[in-house]
Write an enzyme that holds these catalytic residues in place. Structure first.
Site, PDB file in Angstrom:
ATOM      1  N   ASP A  76       1.484 -18.668   0.842  1.00  0.00           N
ATOM      2  CA  ASP A  76       1.167 -19.749  -0.096  1.00  0.00           C
ATOM      3  C   ASP A  76       1.498 -19.304  -1.519  1.00  0.00           C
ATOM      4  O   ASP A  76       1.070 -18.225  -1.945  1.00  0.00           O
ATOM      5  CB  ASP A  76      -0.338 -20.033   0.040  1.00  0.00           C
ATOM      6  CG  ASP A  76      -0.771 -21.307  -0.654  1.00  0.00           C
ATOM      7  OD1 ASP A  76      -0.175 -21.667  -1.686  1.00  0.00           O
ATOM      8  OD2 ASP A  76      -1.725 -21.932  -0.160  1.00  0.00           O
ATOM      9  N   SER A 156      10.611 -33.070 -11.024  1.00  0.00           N
ATOM     10  CA  SER A 156      10.883 -34.368 -10.414  1.00  0.00           C
ATOM     11  C   SER A 156      11.204 -35.324 -11.549  1.00  0.00           C
ATOM     12  O   SER A 156      10.854 -35.067 -12.704  1.00  0.00           O
ATOM     13  CB  SER A 156       9.644 -34.875  -9.670  1.00  0.00           C
ATOM     14  OG  SER A 156       9.767 -36.253  -9.377  1.00  0.00           O
ATOM     15  N   TYR A 169       0.727 -35.901  -9.309  1.00  0.00           N
ATOM     16  CA  TYR A 169       2.106 -35.412  -9.128  1.00  0.00           C
ATOM     17  C   TYR A 169       2.853 -35.441 -10.461  1.00  0.00           C
ATOM     18  O   TYR A 169       3.480 -34.455 -10.867  1.00  0.00           O
ATOM     19  CB  TYR A 169       2.806 -36.287  -8.088  1.00  0.00           C
ATOM     20  CG  TYR A 169       4.172 -35.808  -7.663  1.00  0.00           C
ATOM     21  CD1 TYR A 169       4.317 -34.726  -6.797  1.00  0.00           C
ATOM     22  CD2 TYR A 169       5.328 -36.455  -8.102  1.00  0.00           C
ATOM     23  CE1 TYR A 169       5.576 -34.299  -6.389  1.00  0.00           C
ATOM     24  CE2 TYR A 169       6.583 -36.038  -7.694  1.00  0.00           C
ATOM     25  CZ  TYR A 169       6.701 -34.960  -6.833  1.00  0.00           C
ATOM     26  OH  TYR A 169       7.944 -34.539  -6.439  1.00  0.00           O
ATOM     27  N   THR A 204      14.365 -35.787   2.472  1.00  0.00           N
ATOM     28  CA  THR A 204      13.479 -34.797   3.099  1.00  0.00           C
ATOM     29  C   THR A 204      12.253 -35.547   3.607  1.00  0.00           C
ATOM     30  O   THR A 204      12.036 -36.708   3.241  1.00  0.00           O
ATOM     31  CB  THR A 204      13.007 -33.744   2.083  1.00  0.00           C
ATOM     32  OG1 THR A 204      12.080 -34.375   1.179  1.00  0.00           O
ATOM     33  CG2 THR A 204      14.151 -33.145   1.283  1.00  0.00           C
TER      34      THR A 204
HETATM   35  N1  LIG Z   1      11.887 -35.352  -1.653  1.00  0.00           N
HETATM   36  C1  LIG Z   1      11.890 -35.985  -2.800  1.00  0.00           C
HETATM   37  O1  LIG Z   1      12.131 -37.202  -2.849  1.00  0.00           O
HETATM   38  C2  LIG Z   1      11.655 -35.224  -4.087  1.00  0.00           C
HETATM   39  C3  LIG Z   1      11.957 -35.862  -5.299  1.00  0.00           C
HETATM   40  C4  LIG Z   1      11.750 -35.163  -6.490  1.00  0.00           C
HETATM   41  C5  LIG Z   1      11.279 -33.877  -6.455  1.00  0.00           C
HETATM   42  N2  LIG Z   1      10.976 -33.284  -5.268  1.00  0.00           N
HETATM   43  C6  LIG Z   1      10.481 -31.913  -5.278  1.00  0.00           C
HETATM   44  O2  LIG Z   1      11.374 -31.089  -4.567  1.00  0.00           O
HETATM   45  C7  LIG Z   1      10.675 -29.940  -4.055  1.00  0.00           C
HETATM   46  C8  LIG Z   1      11.018 -29.738  -2.591  1.00  0.00           C
HETATM   47  O3  LIG Z   1      10.478 -30.826  -1.843  1.00  0.00           O
HETATM   48  P1  LIG Z   1      11.144 -31.393  -0.505  1.00  0.00           P
HETATM   49  O4  LIG Z   1      11.645 -32.734  -0.838  1.00  0.00           O
HETATM   50  O5  LIG Z   1      12.077 -30.390   0.077  1.00  0.00           O
HETATM   51  O6  LIG Z   1       9.820 -31.564   0.371  1.00  0.00           O
HETATM   52  P2  LIG Z   1       9.377 -30.970   1.799  1.00  0.00           P
HETATM   53  O7  LIG Z   1       7.977 -31.390   1.984  1.00  0.00           O
HETATM   54  O8  LIG Z   1      10.371 -31.333   2.836  1.00  0.00           O
HETATM   55  O9  LIG Z   1       9.472 -29.380   1.591  1.00  0.00           O
HETATM   56  C9  LIG Z   1       8.582 -28.690   0.784  1.00  0.00           C
HETATM   57  C10 LIG Z   1       8.316 -27.335   1.418  1.00  0.00           C
HETATM   58  O10 LIG Z   1       7.444 -26.601   0.540  1.00  0.00           O
HETATM   59  C11 LIG Z   1       6.430 -25.993   1.328  1.00  0.00           C
HETATM   60  N3  LIG Z   1       5.246 -25.785   0.478  1.00  0.00           N
HETATM   61  C12 LIG Z   1       4.510 -26.726  -0.146  1.00  0.00           C
HETATM   62  N4  LIG Z   1       3.508 -26.153  -0.826  1.00  0.00           N
HETATM   63  C13 LIG Z   1       3.619 -24.813  -0.635  1.00  0.00           C
HETATM   64  C14 LIG Z   1       2.888 -23.697  -1.106  1.00  0.00           C
HETATM   65  N5  LIG Z   1       1.801 -23.849  -1.886  1.00  0.00           N
HETATM   66  N6  LIG Z   1       3.291 -22.465  -0.754  1.00  0.00           N
HETATM   67  C15 LIG Z   1       4.375 -22.302   0.060  1.00  0.00           C
HETATM   68  N7  LIG Z   1       5.092 -23.330   0.544  1.00  0.00           N
HETATM   69  C16 LIG Z   1       4.722 -24.569   0.193  1.00  0.00           C
HETATM   70  C17 LIG Z   1       6.182 -26.973   2.451  1.00  0.00           C
HETATM   71  O11 LIG Z   1       5.540 -26.356   3.566  1.00  0.00           O
HETATM   72  C18 LIG Z   1       7.588 -27.464   2.758  1.00  0.00           C
HETATM   73  O12 LIG Z   1       8.232 -26.668   3.719  1.00  0.00           O
HETATM   74  C19 LIG Z   1       9.201 -30.194  -4.334  1.00  0.00           C
HETATM   75  O13 LIG Z   1       8.792 -29.486  -5.477  1.00  0.00           O
HETATM   76  C20 LIG Z   1       9.159 -31.688  -4.590  1.00  0.00           C
HETATM   77  O14 LIG Z   1       8.047 -32.057  -5.392  1.00  0.00           O
HETATM   78  C21 LIG Z   1      11.161 -33.926  -4.081  1.00  0.00           C
END
Ligand SMILES: NC(=O)c1ccc[n+]([C@@H]2O[C@H](COP(=O)([O-])OP(=O)(O)OC[C@H]3O[C@@H](n4cnc5c(N)ncnc54)[C@H](O)[C@@H]3O)[C@@H](O)[C@H]2O)c1
Length: 270
Positions: A76, A156, A169, A204
């Site tokens: 984590d 984001s 968020y 994702t």
């Molecule tokens: N998917 C979207 O639409 C989007 C848009 C803008 C920004 N983001 C950002 O992009 C980043 C990646 O997100 P994603 O879309 O790949 O989502 P996702 O949920 O598919 O992947 C996120 C990964 O981070 C891991 N994770 C979360 N909290 C954790 C922690 N405290 N310690 C260790 N691992 C942790 C999760 O287990 C997961 O595998 C994030 O910061 C998210 O906020 C996503």
């Protein structure tokens, strides 16, 4: 010859989604990968499925298939000692640390006055405080190595343009701009560049499999807040985000620091 031959890249949240894709893309370019992921349930107010241990194992397989070495652990980002041990072990094995991608994050939904303390606190603790702990754990090793490098913080578009029902968020992602820009000012003298990346929707589980997002977007007054300029392209692919992340880590971006790099289909300006 790869663009990142001999480099070592530390990535949080690598079990799936964007983090996994960045790991594979850097590995294809010759980098060794150091990563972590909870790879299990994170928050009990999540409205999209959690990553699993099998997801993390698949990332390891894909990175190795791409020709990369990898140290990946289940853990984590909120656990500073865990991240510091991972960095220490990685430096012992790989001898250096060049680039950091602070990617791990979570999303929860609710109006400002209806969010629970957990919904506000967990999200700020993971997205903002956890990312600060990633920098606190990694920067000393980068300074010690003395090779310069880069840090890319995944914020984001909500960090630039806060959205309804996303108070925790949006606040956490706006906070990451402050973290990135303070770090950019402190680390420029050490040839370490720091930037934030601001995606709109990404393909994702967080981006497309969130049941609460789909419900809220159906409310007539909510939808317009999430408008973009490119209706024909509502969701970015993983490679679109990785293209930006690899660019920001590359020598081509040697003049870029303190930037808010948007891949947001114009959403933040609508
Ligand atoms: N998917 C979207 O639409 C989007 C848009 C803008 C920004 N983001 C950002 O992009 C980043 C990646 O997100 P994603 O879309 O790949 O989502 P996702 O949920 O598919 O992947 C996120 C990964 O981070 C891991 N994770 C979360 N909290 C954790 C922690 N405290 N310690 C260790 N691992 C942790 C999760 O287990 C997961 O595998 C994030 O910061 C998210 O906020 C996503």
């Amino acid at each position: 010859m790869g663009q990142f031959d001999g480099k070592v890249v530390y990535i949080t949240g690598i079990a799936r989604g964007q983090g996994r894709n960045h790991a594979v893309r850097f590995a294809r370019e010759g980098a060794s990968i150091v990563g972590l992921d909870i790879a299990g349930p994170i928050i009990d107010h999540a409205t999209y499925p959690p990553a699993t241990r099998e997801d993390l194992d698949e990332t390891i397989r894909l990175v190795e298939e791409a020709g990369g070495k990898i140290i990946a652990r289940q853990g984590d980002t909120r656990d500073l000692a865990f991240q510091q041990q991972l960095v220490a072990d990685a430096v012992e094995q790989f001898g250096r640390l060049d680039h950091v991608i602070a990617n791990a994050g979570v999303l929860t939904w609710g109006s400002v006055w209806e969010l629970s303390e957990e919904q506000f606190g967990d999200v700020v603790d993971i997205n903002l405080v956890g990312s600060w702990k990633t920098l606190k754990a990694t920067v000393p090793a980068m300074l010690e190595a003395g090779n310069g490098g880069s840090i890319t913080i995944i914020s984001s578009v909500a960090g630039l343009k806060p959205m309804p029902f996303q108070a925790s968020y949006s606040a956490s992602k706006a906070g990451l701009i402050g973290l990135a820009q303070s770090a950019a000012k402190e680390l420029g003298q050490h040839r370490i560049r720091v930037n934030s990346v601001h995606p709109y929707a990404v393909n994702t589980p967080m981006g497309v499999a969130d049941t609460e997002a789909h419900r809220l977007f159906g409310i007539p007054w909510v939808g317009p807040h999430f408008a973009s300029m490119l209706d024909y392209h509502p969701v970015a692919s993983l490679d679109e985000i990785s293209d930006a992340v690899l660019y920001l880590a590359s020598d081509s971006a040697k003049g870029i620091t303190g930037a808010e790099f948007q891949i947001d289909m114009g959403h933040s300006k609508v």
